[in-house]
Write a protein that holds these residues in place. Structure first.
Motif, PDB file in Angstrom:
ATOM      1  N   ILE A 266      51.099  64.730  43.042  1.00  0.00           N
ATOM      2  CA  ILE A 266      50.900  63.276  42.985  1.00  0.00           C
ATOM      3  C   ILE A 266      51.842  62.567  43.957  1.00  0.00           C
ATOM      4  O   ILE A 266      51.426  61.655  44.702  1.00  0.00           O
ATOM      5  CB  ILE A 266      51.115  62.773  41.542  1.00  0.00           C
ATOM      6  N   VAL A 267      53.108  62.962  43.953  1.00  0.00           N
ATOM      7  CA  VAL A 267      54.075  62.348  44.871  1.00  0.00           C
ATOM      8  C   VAL A 267      53.660  62.583  46.313  1.00  0.00           C
ATOM      9  O   VAL A 267      53.729  61.671  47.162  1.00  0.00           O
ATOM     10  CB  VAL A 267      55.490  62.906  44.605  1.00  0.00           C
ATOM     11  N   HIS A 268      53.224  63.800  46.603  1.00  0.00           N
ATOM     12  CA  HIS A 268      52.794  64.140  47.961  1.00  0.00           C
ATOM     13  C   HIS A 268      51.611  63.266  48.399  1.00  0.00           C
ATOM     14  O   HIS A 268      51.640  62.661  49.482  1.00  0.00           O
ATOM     15  CB  HIS A 268      52.401  65.622  48.010  1.00  0.00           C
ATOM     16  N   THR A 269      50.612  63.170  47.567  1.00  0.00           N
ATOM     17  CA  THR A 269      49.393  62.433  47.925  1.00  0.00           C
ATOM     18  C   THR A 269      49.649  60.926  48.024  1.00  0.00           C
ATOM     19  O   THR A 269      49.243  60.274  48.996  1.00  0.00           O
ATOM     20  CB  THR A 269      48.291  62.705  46.886  1.00  0.00           C
ATOM     21  N   MET A 270      50.347  60.367  47.032  1.00  0.00           N
ATOM     22  CA  MET A 270      50.556  58.912  47.011  1.00  0.00           C
ATOM     23  C   MET A 270      51.522  58.466  48.096  1.00  0.00           C
ATOM     24  O   MET A 270      51.371  57.378  48.666  1.00  0.00           O
ATOM     25  CB  MET A 270      51.033  58.483  45.629  1.00  0.00           C
ATOM     26  N   GLY A 298      61.780  63.292  57.643  1.00  0.00           N
ATOM     27  CA  GLY A 298      61.952  62.047  56.895  1.00  0.00           C
ATOM     28  C   GLY A 298      60.941  61.903  55.769  1.00  0.00           C
ATOM     29  O   GLY A 298      61.268  61.433  54.674  1.00  0.00           O
ATOM     30  N   THR A 299      59.697  62.302  56.043  1.00  0.00           N
ATOM     31  CA  THR A 299      58.657  62.232  55.009  1.00  0.00           C
ATOM     32  C   THR A 299      58.995  63.120  53.821  1.00  0.00           C
ATOM     33  O   THR A 299      58.898  62.698  52.660  1.00  0.00           O
ATOM     34  CB  THR A 299      57.297  62.657  55.596  1.00  0.00           C
ATOM     35  N   LEU A 300      59.403  64.357  54.104  1.00  0.00           N
ATOM     36  CA  LEU A 300      59.739  65.278  53.017  1.00  0.00           C
ATOM     37  C   LEU A 300      60.959  64.796  52.247  1.00  0.00           C
ATOM     38  O   LEU A 300      60.996  64.877  51.008  1.00  0.00           O
ATOM     39  CB  LEU A 300      59.976  66.681  53.580  1.00  0.00           C
ATOM     40  N   ALA A 301      61.960  64.283  52.956  1.00  0.00           N
ATOM     41  CA  ALA A 301      63.154  63.775  52.283  1.00  0.00           C
ATOM     42  C   ALA A 301      62.805  62.608  51.359  1.00  0.00           C
ATOM     43  O   ALA A 301      63.338  62.496  50.239  1.00  0.00           O
ATOM     44  CB  ALA A 301      64.193  63.347  53.317  1.00  0.00           C
ATOM     45  N   LEU A 302      61.914  61.736  51.823  1.00  0.00           N
ATOM     46  CA  LEU A 302      61.476  60.612  50.992  1.00  0.00           C
ATOM     47  C   LEU A 302      60.781  61.112  49.727  1.00  0.00           C
ATOM     48  O   LEU A 302      61.024  60.608  48.623  1.00  0.00           O
ATOM     49  CB  LEU A 302      60.543  59.712  51.798  1.00  0.00           C
ATOM     50  N   LYS A 303      59.925  62.118  49.875  1.00  0.00           N
ATOM     51  CA  LYS A 303      59.228  62.678  48.715  1.00  0.00           C
ATOM     52  C   LYS A 303      60.213  63.342  47.746  1.00  0.00           C
ATOM     53  O   LYS A 303      60.040  63.259  46.520  1.00  0.00           O
ATOM     54  CB  LYS A 303      58.179  63.693  49.172  1.00  0.00           C
ATOM     55  N   TRP A 304      61.225  63.996  48.275  1.00  0.00           N
ATOM     56  CA  TRP A 304      62.238  64.592  47.400  1.00  0.00           C
ATOM     57  C   TRP A 304      62.945  63.519  46.574  1.00  0.00           C
ATOM     58  O   TRP A 304      63.193  63.711  45.383  1.00  0.00           O
ATOM     59  CB  TRP A 304      63.251  65.350  48.251  1.00  0.00           C
ATOM     60  N   VAL A 305      63.285  62.413  47.209  1.00  0.00           N
ATOM     61  CA  VAL A 305      63.957  61.322  46.494  1.00  0.00           C
ATOM     62  C   VAL A 305      63.057  60.781  45.386  1.00  0.00           C
ATOM     63  O   VAL A 305      63.502  60.548  44.251  1.00  0.00           O
ATOM     64  CB  VAL A 305      64.355  60.201  47.472  1.00  0.00           C
ATOM     65  N   VAL A 306      61.787  60.566  45.711  1.00  0.00           N
ATOM     66  CA  VAL A 306      60.838  60.083  44.695  1.00  0.00           C
ATOM     67  C   VAL A 306      60.744  61.071  43.540  1.00  0.00           C
ATOM     68  O   VAL A 306      60.696  60.684  42.368  1.00  0.00           O
ATOM     69  CB  VAL A 306      59.448  59.849  45.325  1.00  0.00           C
ATOM     70  N   MET A 307      60.748  62.378  43.854  1.00  0.00           N
ATOM     71  CA  MET A 307      60.635  63.399  42.811  1.00  0.00           C
ATOM     72  C   MET A 307      61.848  63.386  41.894  1.00  0.00           C
ATOM     73  O   MET A 307      61.718  63.631  40.692  1.00  0.00           O
ATOM     74  CB  MET A 307      60.477  64.774  43.465  1.00  0.00           C
ATOM     75  N   CYS A 346      61.173  72.499  40.318  1.00  0.00           N
ATOM     76  CA  CYS A 346      59.730  72.770  40.471  1.00  0.00           C
ATOM     77  C   CYS A 346      59.084  71.772  41.430  1.00  0.00           C
ATOM     78  O   CYS A 346      58.255  72.144  42.269  1.00  0.00           O
ATOM     79  CB  CYS A 346      59.044  72.713  39.108  1.00  0.00           C
ATOM     80  N   GLY A 347      59.467  70.503  41.311  1.00  0.00           N
ATOM     81  CA  GLY A 347      58.887  69.482  42.175  1.00  0.00           C
ATOM     82  C   GLY A 347      59.261  69.672  43.631  1.00  0.00           C
ATOM     83  O   GLY A 347      58.404  69.566  44.523  1.00  0.00           O
ATOM     84  N   TRP A 348      60.523  69.949  43.893  1.00  0.00           N
ATOM     85  CA  TRP A 348      60.948  70.160  45.281  1.00  0.00           C
ATOM     86  C   TRP A 348      60.282  71.401  45.871  1.00  0.00           C
ATOM     87  O   TRP A 348      59.893  71.407  47.035  1.00  0.00           O
ATOM     88  CB  TRP A 348      62.470  70.299  45.341  1.00  0.00           C
ATOM     89  N   THR A 349      60.145  72.452  45.059  1.00  0.00           N
ATOM     90  CA  THR A 349      59.467  73.654  45.549  1.00  0.00           C
ATOM     91  C   THR A 349      58.019  73.351  45.894  1.00  0.00           C
ATOM     92  O   THR A 349      57.508  73.761  46.953  1.00  0.00           O
ATOM     93  CB  THR A 349      59.533  74.766  44.492  1.00  0.00           C
ATOM     94  N   MET A 353      56.258  73.513  49.654  1.00  0.00           N
ATOM     95  CA  MET A 353      55.077  74.316  49.977  1.00  0.00           C
ATOM     96  C   MET A 353      54.014  73.462  50.664  1.00  0.00           C
ATOM     97  O   MET A 353      53.358  73.903  51.618  1.00  0.00           O
ATOM     98  CB  MET A 353      54.489  74.925  48.700  1.00  0.00           C
ATOM     99  N   LEU A 354      53.852  72.231  50.213  1.00  0.00           N
ATOM    100  CA  LEU A 354      52.861  71.342  50.814  1.00  0.00           C
ATOM    101  C   LEU A 354      53.286  70.905  52.214  1.00  0.00           C
ATOM    102  O   LEU A 354      52.453  70.768  53.114  1.00  0.00           O
ATOM    103  CB  LEU A 354      52.649  70.116  49.923  1.00  0.00           C
ATOM    104  N   ALA A 355      54.586  70.693  52.408  1.00  0.00           N
ATOM    105  CA  ALA A 355      55.077  70.277  53.724  1.00  0.00           C
ATOM    106  C   ALA A 355      54.996  71.417  54.731  1.00  0.00           C
ATOM    107  O   ALA A 355      54.720  71.200  55.910  1.00  0.00           O
ATOM    108  CB  ALA A 355      56.515  69.778  53.608  1.00  0.00           C
TER     109      ALA A 355
END
Length: 460
Positions: A266-270, A298-307, A346-349, A353-355
């Motif tokens: 969800i975090v990845h898609t949104m 930067g995109t992956l780091a942003l998603k990690w923060v959201v997670m 789990c979320g970061w993993t 994988m998606l990145a």
């Protein structure tokens, strides 16, 4: 209806808008393979793997037994039989211990001969599924039973206690009961034969200066001597109500795993939608934001923060739900902190994988967290009662590590030695691996100029 926040912005020269195609053009021979055949093949492989993994670990757990740990405690101090110069010291407890060690199949059961203190420690830390305890008066009671077969009086059968560890799950308790009952039944039979022969031999000896027939063992006494041991089954630290017979730890761990995996999707898609990389549909409304100039790192780091933010909230939600359902939780803070850590891991993993792999990362996450994770968790069927390849998977599969930590918090007083230490360590390792792999690969993509852009793709 289409909304485009960047409708008035000029299209950068390096980006080319992909032309649309008719249905007839899409359904060519090559596109038939892409649209129909590929999903069919992928789904066939996944469902076959899912069927093998899930059915193999529940089909015949006892046939898969290997290294199933049970403690054996011998407290018997022995006894002295006879009188005068005819006395002899006997130690039936040692004989029973040796008979159990020799009789239990070593390839299936790991019988640990330990003292009572170590046995209780192993039970408290969830290291053994049960314990067989021979009491200190075992030989004495056997001797009294032998004498009582020909002398009137009240007697009690010698006792062997079979302790089960319900905090390791109902299935583990069932296997322990079956192993213990089978092994002790054979020992009971062997001791009965030996005791009957000993009593019969003693009665056949005629004391000097006496005459007449020797006393005989009655039929009722022979029955008592044939099965002299009273096997008592008890639970070591029974579980309180509200624990689902030891299943709440498994399902709580499953909730964390699913929230981490689905949360990553969800975090990845949104996030990608908000950054303009993919469109979003709300019923008839089609929204595609303008692309934000941001690197892959930067995109992956942003998603990690959201997670991380999501994990803090979801862990609190699960804790509140558990409390509302009256689940006994003695260490709510430990449960919240460990849940948050697992969700982040789990979320970061999943996000990594998606990145790294893009859309195929969805399949990788499903295989990693669901298809391989649940059968190797040890939450329903003990890991020692599953095929050996699942035991190997349990060494690193996320679900098993999460389950060990949650089980320790809920059932073993948040004891680090009962699995919490391993759960925390593996979660931190998972975060480290996800961070290093995710940063390393996305940085490599950025350095190579592999930006996320809408490029023209020619379909053949």
């Amino acid at each position: 209806m289409t909304t485009d926040e960047g409708a008035n912005e000029p299209v950068p020269p390096e980006e080319t808008v992909r032309p649309s195609r008719t249905v007839a053009e899409a359904l060519t021979r090559n596109n038939f393979v892409r649209i129909i055949l590929r999903p069919t093949i992928v789904l066939t492989i996944l469902t076959a793997l899912l069927g093998v993994m899930y059915l193999d670990y529940v089909a015949d757990p006892e046939a898969n037994l290997h290294g199933f740990p049970i403690a054996l405690v011998n407290l018997d101090v022995g006894d002295t039989l006879g009188s005068g110069d005819q006395t002899k010291h006997v130690d039936f407890g040692a004989q029973v211990t040796q008979a159990l060690v020799d009789g239990v199949p070593k390839e299936k059961v790991d019988l640990k001969v330990v003292g009572i203190t170590e046995s209780e420690l192993l039970l408290r830390n969830g290291k053994v599924y049960g314990a067989i305890v021979i009491p200190s008066d075992f030989s004495k009671r056997l001797g009294i039973l032998g004498a009582g077969s020909v002398v009137a009086g009240e007697i009690e059968r010698p006792v062997i206690t079979l302790q089960t560890n319900p905090r390791l799950g109902a299935f583990g308790t069932t296997i322990t009961e079956r192993i213990g009952q089978q092994a002790l039944a054979e020992v009971d039979k062997q001791v009965g034969v030996q005791l009957t022969e000993q009593v019969t031999s003693e009665l056949s000896k005629t004391p000097p200066g006496t005459s007449g027939p020797s006393p005989q063992v009655s039929g009722a006494a022979r029955i008592a001597l044939a099965n002299p041991i009273d096997i008592i089954q008890v639970e070591f630290r029974p579980l309180p109500s509200g624990t689902g017979q030891g299943l709440t730890a498994f399902f709580f761990a499953l909730l964390l795993l699913l929230a981490g995996m689905i949360g990553a999707m969800i975090v990845h898609t949104m996030t990608d939608a908000a950054l303009g990389f993919v469109p979003t549909e709300y019923g008839p409304i089609y929204v595609h934001h303008s692309v934000v100039r941001i690197s892959r790192v930067g995109t992956l780091a942003l998603k990690w923060v959201v997670m991380v933010v999501v994990s803090l909230v979801v862990a609190a939600v699960y804790l509140v739900v558990a409390k509302l359902l009256h689940m006994p939780i003695e260490s709510p803070l430990a449960l919240y902190l460990f849940s948050t850590l697992c969700l982040i891991a789990c979320g970061w993993t999943g996000l990594t994988m998606l990145a790294v792999f893009g859309t195929p990362g969805l399949l990788i996450n499903m295989v990693l967290f669901v298809i391989l994770g649940l059968p190797s968790s040890g939450g329903t069927v003990p890991i020692e009662a599953t095929p050996r390849y699942l035991t190997w998977l349990a060494e690193f599969e996320p679900m098993h590590q999460v389950y060990l930590g949650i089980r320790s918090i809920l059932y073993f007083d948040a004891n680090y030695d009962a699995g919490l230490g391993r759960g925390v360590g593996m979660a931190l390792l998972g975060i480290l691996i996800a961070a290093v792999l995710g940063f390393g690969v996305t940085y490599f993509y950025d350095r190579k100029g592999l930006r996320r852009e809408n490029l023209l793709v020619v379909d053949r």
